[in-house]
Motif scaffolding. Structure first.
Motif, mmCIF file in Angstrom:
data_model
loop_
_atom_site.group_PDB
_atom_site.id
_atom_site.type_symbol
_atom_site.label_atom_id
_atom_site.label_comp_id
_atom_site.label_asym_id
_atom_site.label_seq_id
_atom_site.Cartn_x
_atom_site.Cartn_y
_atom_site.Cartn_z
ATOM 1 N N PRO A 1 0.819 -1.219 0.000
ATOM 2 C CA PRO A 1 0.000 0.000 0.000
ATOM 3 C C PRO A 1 0.851 1.266 0.000
ATOM 4 C CG PRO A 1 -0.888 -1.604 1.548
ATOM 5 C CD PRO A 1 0.429 -2.156 1.076
ATOM 6 N N VAL A 2 0.347 2.296 -0.659
ATOM 7 C CA VAL A 2 1.071 3.571 -0.734
ATOM 8 C C VAL A 2 1.314 4.123 0.666
ATOM 9 C CG1 VAL A 2 0.971 5.947 -1.585
ATOM 10 C CG2 VAL A 2 0.136 4.067 -3.018
ATOM 11 N N TYR A 3 0.331 3.956 1.549
ATOM 12 C CA TYR A 3 0.506 4.467 2.910
ATOM 13 C C TYR A 3 1.778 3.909 3.535
ATOM 14 C CZ TYR A 3 -0.060 5.664 7.744
ATOM 15 O OH TYR A 3 0.184 6.173 8.989
ATOM 16 N N ASN A 4 1.994 2.615 3.412
ATOM 17 C CA ASN A 4 3.156 1.988 4.029
ATOM 18 C C ASN A 4 4.460 2.373 3.337
ATOM 19 O OD1 ASN A 4 0.662 0.074 4.311
ATOM 20 N ND2 ASN A 4 1.962 -0.371 6.052
ATOM 21 N N LEU A 5 4.386 2.648 2.039
ATOM 22 C CA LEU A 5 5.591 3.047 1.310
ATOM 23 C C LEU A 5 6.019 4.467 1.677
ATOM 24 C CD1 LEU A 5 4.809 1.729 -2.292
ATOM 25 C CD2 LEU A 5 6.515 0.804 -0.715
ATOM 26 N N CYS A 6 5.060 5.383 1.809
ATOM 27 C CA CYS A 6 5.394 6.806 1.903
ATOM 28 C C CYS A 6 5.031 7.463 3.233
ATOM 29 C CB CYS A 6 4.733 7.568 0.753
ATOM 30 S SG CYS A 6 5.362 7.091 -0.878
ATOM 31 N N GLN A 7 4.270 6.786 4.096
ATOM 32 C CA GLN A 7 3.989 7.260 5.452
ATOM 33 C C GLN A 7 3.570 8.742 5.499
ATOM 34 O OE1 GLN A 7 3.826 5.428 8.139
ATOM 35 N NE2 GLN A 7 4.765 3.514 7.455
ATOM 36 N N PRO A 8 2.388 9.084 4.985
ATOM 37 C CA PRO A 8 1.982 10.486 4.930
ATOM 38 C C PRO A 8 1.711 11.137 6.281
ATOM 39 C CG PRO A 8 0.198 9.049 4.203
ATOM 40 C CD PRO A 8 1.408 8.184 4.350
ATOM 41 N N CYS A 9 1.693 10.388 7.379
ATOM 42 C CA CYS A 9 1.612 11.024 8.692
ATOM 43 C C CYS A 9 2.999 11.423 9.185
ATOM 44 C CB CYS A 9 0.956 10.078 9.700
ATOM 45 S SG CYS A 9 -0.825 9.904 9.501
ATOM 46 N N ALA A 10 3.971 10.568 8.949
ATOM 47 C CA ALA A 10 5.335 10.836 9.406
ATOM 48 C C ALA A 10 6.052 11.827 8.498
ATOM 49 C CB ALA A 10 6.128 9.532 9.481
ATOM 50 N N VAL A 11 5.639 11.899 7.236
ATOM 51 C CA VAL A 11 6.224 12.841 6.273
ATOM 52 C C VAL A 11 5.099 13.758 5.793
ATOM 53 C CG1 VAL A 11 7.429 13.120 4.078
ATOM 54 C CG2 VAL A 11 7.938 11.133 5.544
ATOM 55 N N ARG A 12 5.196 15.031 6.061
ATOM 56 C CA ARG A 12 4.141 15.970 5.680
ATOM 57 C C ARG A 12 4.391 16.448 4.245
ATOM 58 N NH1 ARG A 12 1.259 17.232 10.371
ATOM 59 N NH2 ARG A 12 1.632 15.441 11.746
ATOM 60 N N TYR A 13 3.704 15.810 3.313
ATOM 61 C CA TYR A 13 3.914 16.121 1.904
ATOM 62 C C TYR A 13 3.267 17.451 1.530
ATOM 63 C CZ TYR A 13 5.680 11.400 1.512
ATOM 64 O OH TYR A 13 6.433 10.258 1.688
ATOM 65 N N ASP A 14 3.989 18.215 0.707
ATOM 66 C CA ASP A 14 3.475 19.505 0.242
ATOM 67 C C ASP A 14 2.521 19.339 -0.925
ATOM 68 O OD1 ASP A 14 5.210 21.371 1.907
ATOM 69 O OD2 ASP A 14 6.734 20.119 0.942
ATOM 70 N N PHE A 15 2.664 18.238 -1.662
ATOM 71 C CA PHE A 15 1.819 18.032 -2.839
ATOM 72 C C PHE A 15 1.608 16.541 -3.055
ATOM 73 C CE2 PHE A 15 1.027 17.474 -7.388
ATOM 74 C CZ PHE A 15 0.033 18.425 -7.614
#
Length: 330
Positions: A235-249
């Motif tokens: 899953p993308v969540y597990n690959l990129c961790q959007p809670c731990a990394v605050r993505y700008d876009f």
């Protein structure tokens, strides 16, 4: 701690959005065909504020932002990569590519145009002359991974660099991975296909792994530990961790060319750097192809698999697959 992203976050999302009720009752979202891909040809570079933003796109991005904020705002959610268990931290750091020259981090997601983004990074770094250079993509050389840096270097870039990723409808991404890896690549047929057929098919011991069915592939995913999955179907969540990394876009595969141009504009890439055109040999997953495979798969199997990818559906505002009898009869 290891169960946190998969169990607690799953519970938070389901409790707040009602997706659990939808899954239990079999009431799945109406899934229309994805938006058409933009026309081929080199797009013109535009200033970000001049990009046309329709109401639908604004609602989509607002939904994604609100959902991510709601989830990641929970007290027990990770606030940085250093809050993650070691294995999860290694996964996200080895998927974050670095451009020090243009000061950005890109979390690459396999089967979401990551090969073309890697081409762009190599052109920006001078390792490639053009994004149109032919040849097999080397996914390691001439690329800088955040996970190879020292902790203080990692923290600085996470705090100060522009961060982005691209997402895709989860079921479409799985179908793309299935068709590519088991239909075209012998290495995956031998490494995964042989085992899948042996495990889920009677008298499948003699298979070369090149005849895995989509249902068998989904059964394999259902039995897999998310944290140990191959990156092409993790899953993308597990690959990129959007809670731990605050993505700008967060761009989407459905608006790939427009969103890519917006990123290139933001990082002030040279005007000759554009997102590559689709290769002539590439056969994209169409709405009809996805419809066929989903409706040819046991409904129970898809329902049981959805919880593993529910964060990707809900966080990135994708509808659950429509596998109702009425829809499948069309």
């Amino acid at each position: 701690a290891a169960l946190l992203p998969s169990m607690l976050m799953f519970g938070v999302i389901l409790a707040s959005s009602g997706l659990l009720l939808m899954i239990q009752r079999g009431i799945l979202a109406q899934a229309g065909p994805p938006p058409p891909h933009p026309p081929a040809g080199p797009p013109s570079r535009r200033v970000g504020r001049d990009w046309p933003a329709g109401l639908e796109l604004e609602v989509l991005r607002d939904t994604r932002n609100r959902t991510i904020r709601a989830l990641c705002g929970q007290r027990s959610m990770p606030r940085s990569v250093w809050d993650l268990p070691a294995g999860q931290r290694r996964t996200v750091l080895r998927h974050l590519l670095v451009s020090d020259k243009y000061r950005f981090l890109y979390c690459y997601v396999p089967k979401v145009a990551c090969s073309n983004w890697k081409r762009i990074l190599k052109v920006l770094d001078g390792a490639l002359e053009s994004v149109d250079v032919q040849g097999k993509m080397d996914h390691k050389s001439d690329l800088v991974f955040l996970g190879d840096m020292k902790p203080e270097e990692i923290s600085y870039r996470l705090k100060h660099y522009y961060k982005f990723l691209f997402v895709r409808n989860p079921m479409e991404r799985l179908l793309s991975a299935y068709r590519n890896k088991f239909g075209e690549i012998k290495e995956y047929q031998q490494k995964y296909g042989v085992e899948i057929v042996r495990r889920y098919r009677k008298n499948g011991a003699n298979s070369a792994g090149d005849d895995v069915t989509f249902s068998e592939f989904l059964r394999y995913l259902l039995d897999e530990d998310v944290e140990r999955m191959n990156e092409h179907w993790m899953p993308v969540y597990n690959l990129c961790q959007p809670c731990a990394v605050r993505y700008d876009f967060i761009g989407s595969y459905e608006r790939l060319r427009q969103d890519a141009e917006q990123v290139l504009e933001h990082i002030q890439a040279p005007s000759f750097v554009r997102f590559p055109q689709r290769q002539a040999w590439y056969h994209p997953v169409t709405a009809q192809t996805l419809h066929y495979h989903l409706c040819s798969t046991p409904r129970r199997l898809i329902k049981e698999l959805l919880p593993k990818y529910i964060l990707d559906f809900s966080l990135f505002a994708y509808p659950l697959p429509n596998i109702t009898s009425e829809f499948c009869r069309q």
